[in-house]
Design a protein around this motif. Structure first.
Motif, PDB file in Angstrom:
ATOM      1  N   ASP A   1       0.840  -1.220   0.000  1.00 28.52           N
ATOM      2  CA  ASP A   1       0.000   0.000   0.000  1.00 28.52           C
ATOM      3  C   ASP A   1       0.867   1.259   0.000  1.00 28.52           C
ATOM      4  N   TRP A   2       1.967   1.168   0.729  1.00 26.27           N
ATOM      5  CA  TRP A   2       2.810   2.343   0.953  1.00 26.27           C
ATOM      6  C   TRP A   2       3.411   2.877  -0.348  1.00 26.27           C
TER       7      TRP A   2
ATOM      8  N   LEU B   1       8.506  -1.670 -14.767  1.00 25.21           N
ATOM      9  CA  LEU B   1       7.301  -2.504 -14.675  1.00 25.21           C
ATOM     10  C   LEU B   1       6.552  -2.220 -13.371  1.00 25.21           C
ATOM     11  N   SER B   2       7.287  -1.990 -12.284  1.00 26.23           N
ATOM     12  CA  SER B   2       6.608  -1.643 -11.023  1.00 26.23           C
ATOM     13  C   SER B   2       5.882  -0.310 -11.179  1.00 26.23           C
ATOM     14  N   LEU B   3       6.515   0.627 -11.868  1.00 27.73           N
ATOM     15  CA  LEU B   3       5.876   1.928 -12.075  1.00 27.73           C
ATOM     16  C   LEU B   3       4.573   1.772 -12.857  1.00 27.73           C
ATOM     17  N   TRP B   4       4.632   0.983 -13.909  1.00 26.15           N
ATOM     18  CA  TRP B   4       3.418   0.785 -14.722  1.00 26.15           C
ATOM     19  C   TRP B   4       2.328   0.129 -13.871  1.00 26.15           C
ATOM     20  N   ASP B   5       2.726  -0.858 -13.069  1.00 21.72           N
ATOM     21  CA  ASP B   5       1.787  -1.551 -12.181  1.00 21.72           C
ATOM     22  C   ASP B   5       1.123  -0.552 -11.211  1.00 21.72           C
ATOM     23  N   VAL B   6       1.932   0.298 -10.623  1.00 20.86           N
ATOM     24  CA  VAL B   6       1.415   1.238  -9.621  1.00 20.86           C
ATOM     25  C   VAL B   6       0.460   2.254 -10.283  1.00 20.86           C
ATOM     26  N   LEU B   7       0.846   2.777 -11.446  1.00 19.08           N
ATOM     27  CA  LEU B   7      -0.007   3.770 -12.121  1.00 19.08           C
ATOM     28  C   LEU B   7      -1.334   3.131 -12.511  1.00 19.08           C
ATOM     29  N   TRP B   8      -1.278   1.899 -12.959  1.00 20.58           N
ATOM     30  CA  TRP B   8      -2.491   1.167 -13.333  1.00 20.58           C
ATOM     31  C   TRP B   8      -3.378   0.972 -12.097  1.00 20.58           C
ATOM     32  N   ARG B   9      -2.784   0.551 -10.984  1.00 20.94           N
ATOM     33  CA  ARG B   9      -3.568   0.357  -9.755  1.00 20.94           C
ATOM     34  C   ARG B   9      -4.166   1.661  -9.260  1.00 20.94           C
TER      35      ARG B   9
ATOM     36  N   THR C   1      12.118  -0.319  -4.892  1.00 24.89           N
ATOM     37  CA  THR C   1      11.364  -0.744  -6.084  1.00 24.89           C
ATOM     38  C   THR C   1      11.557  -2.244  -6.310  1.00 24.89           C
ATOM     39  N   ALA C   2      12.758  -2.737  -6.002  1.00 28.76           N
ATOM     40  CA  ALA C   2      12.996  -4.188  -6.143  1.00 28.76           C
ATOM     41  C   ALA C   2      12.090  -4.945  -5.174  1.00 28.76           C
ATOM     42  N   ALA C   3      11.973  -4.447  -3.953  1.00 28.34           N
ATOM     43  CA  ALA C   3      11.123  -5.115  -2.958  1.00 28.34           C
ATOM     44  C   ALA C   3       9.661  -5.075  -3.402  1.00 28.34           C
ATOM     45  N   TYR C   4       9.252  -3.972  -4.008  1.00 32.91           N
ATOM     46  CA  TYR C   4       7.865  -3.882  -4.488  1.00 32.91           C
ATOM     47  C   TYR C   4       7.615  -4.945  -5.557  1.00 32.91           C
ATOM     48  N   ALA C   5       8.533  -5.035  -6.531  1.00 31.53           N
ATOM     49  CA  ALA C   5       8.357  -6.012  -7.616  1.00 31.53           C
ATOM     50  C   ALA C   5       8.298  -7.424  -7.045  1.00 31.53           C
ATOM     51  N   LEU C   6       9.175  -7.689  -6.110  1.00 34.91           N
ATOM     52  CA  LEU C   6       9.234  -9.027  -5.520  1.00 34.91           C
ATOM     53  C   LEU C   6       7.951  -9.352  -4.755  1.00 34.91           C
TER      54      LEU C   6
END
Ligand code: AMP
Ligand code: FES
Ligand code: ZN
Ligand code: ZN
Length: 308
Positions: free
Chosen positions: A28-29, A61-69, A212-217
């Motif tokens: 969430d953070w 990819l994490s950025l795209w995921d976050v913007l989509w969410r 960002t690595a931790a988010y992707a993981l």
């Protein structure tokens, strides 16, 4: 260590923020913080169409995921550079980007450099910088050119890249070592649109690479682990290693370096230098994109050299 929000076991400890969070609260953070940065730096709104440049790596990819969410209108752009070394680096990265988009039913634009311009980036680079060995400079110019072109052609108002704090601090460090005033003036979370250049934003510029690595993981995003095979030995990696040593002794040093730079610039440091608004831009007669050159832009010169 326990999660600050729920007292469950923490999945990540961020000494730079004096914060530890469990998996759920970390997931969430990151989006909450991203939204905060988007608003703080006036990056874009939900009415604008955003093109996210994705390399197949964890940051973009994490950025795209976050913007989509978060409900932004974000499409992806993957540029296939034709780098075969490193276990077919380009092909592998493209597969990760395509799988990511398919899983979420998102729109990914793919530009194949060789199909479009006749040669792969390494081949083009050999011809234009014969003997110099590394294609990184040619690659950088080409990526910037294609990103802007794709954003313009697709009617996107904003181009977003996945640069993280480690990237930004390393670039800043390099520019500072030589006091590159103009580059320092242009570096930041947002580079406003002007004369045919779309607005460029870096919503992850305040996240450490390990964040960002931790988010992707934790989010279960599959990404290409390998770096570009040509990156080994680059200045940027050297500066990142130096800054990591500093960070290890003084947690938060990288963030302070970057944020205090933004503040100093905001208060007028480097203001005497030219900015995008004041630089005289011409239009490239071949591709129609803005350039400081008279005649062909740097990219078209590169390609033209190959075509003769
Ligand atoms: P790099 O310059 O490789 O550190 O990448 C910085 C950012 O540029 C990434 O986070 C992406 O947003 C973007 N990018 C890098 N390579 C590509 C690519 N092949 N296609 C599209 N975007 C890319
Ligand atoms: Fe362009 Fe490595 S040379 S990504
Ligand atoms: Zn928690
Ligand atoms: Zn051009």
């Amino acid at each position: 260590m326990k999660c600050r929000k729920c007292a469950l076991k923490a999945a990540i400890h961020m000494p730079e923020h004096h914060l530890a969070l469990c998996k759920e609260h970390y997931l969430d953070w990151i989006p909450e913080q991203t939204e905060r940065f988007i608003n703080k730096y006036d990056m874009f709104t939900r009415k604008e169409r955003i093109l996210v440049a994705v390399s197949g790596g964890k940051d973009s990819l994490s950025l795209w995921d976050v913007l989509w969410r978060l409900g932004y209108q974000a499409d992806g752009l993957y540029i296939s550079l034709g780098i075969d070394a490193g276990m077919h680096y380009s092909r592998q990265s493209q597969a990760f980007a395509e799988r990511f988009a398919a899983q979420r039913n998102l729109n990914l634009i793919v530009v194949d450099f060789k199909e479009t311009f006749g040669e792969s980036i390494p081949d083009l680079s050999l011809r234009t910088h014969r003997g110099k060995g590394k294609p990184c400079a040619v690659c950088g110019i080409s990526k910037r050119h294609i990103m802007n072109q794709a954003a313009r052609d697709g009617g996107y108002q904003v181009l977003a890249t996945g640069h993280n704090l480690d990237d930004e601090a390393a670039t800043l460090f390099g520019n500072t070592l030589q006091w590159m005033g103009e580059q320092l003036l242009r570096q930041g979370p947002v580079l406003e649109a002007g004369s045919g250049l779309v607005r460029k934003v870096k919503p992850f510029c305040r996240f450490y690479e390990r964040e960002t690595a931790a988010y992707a993981l934790l989010r279960g995003i599959d990404y290409v682990y390998d770096e570009c095979p040509f990156a080994a030995g680059s200045k940027s990696i050297y500066y990142k290693n130096l800054l990591n040593r500093l960070e290890a002794d003084r947690p938060g040093a990288k963030l302070t370096f970057y944020l205090s730079f933004l503040e100093a610039r905001e208060s007028g440091l480097f203001a005497a230098h030219t900015s995008r608004e004041t630089v005289q831009l011409n239009t490239c007669p071949n591709c129609g994109q803005p350039t400081t050159n008279e005649g062909l832009c740097a990219f078209c010169r590169q390609v033209a050299r190959v075509q003769v």
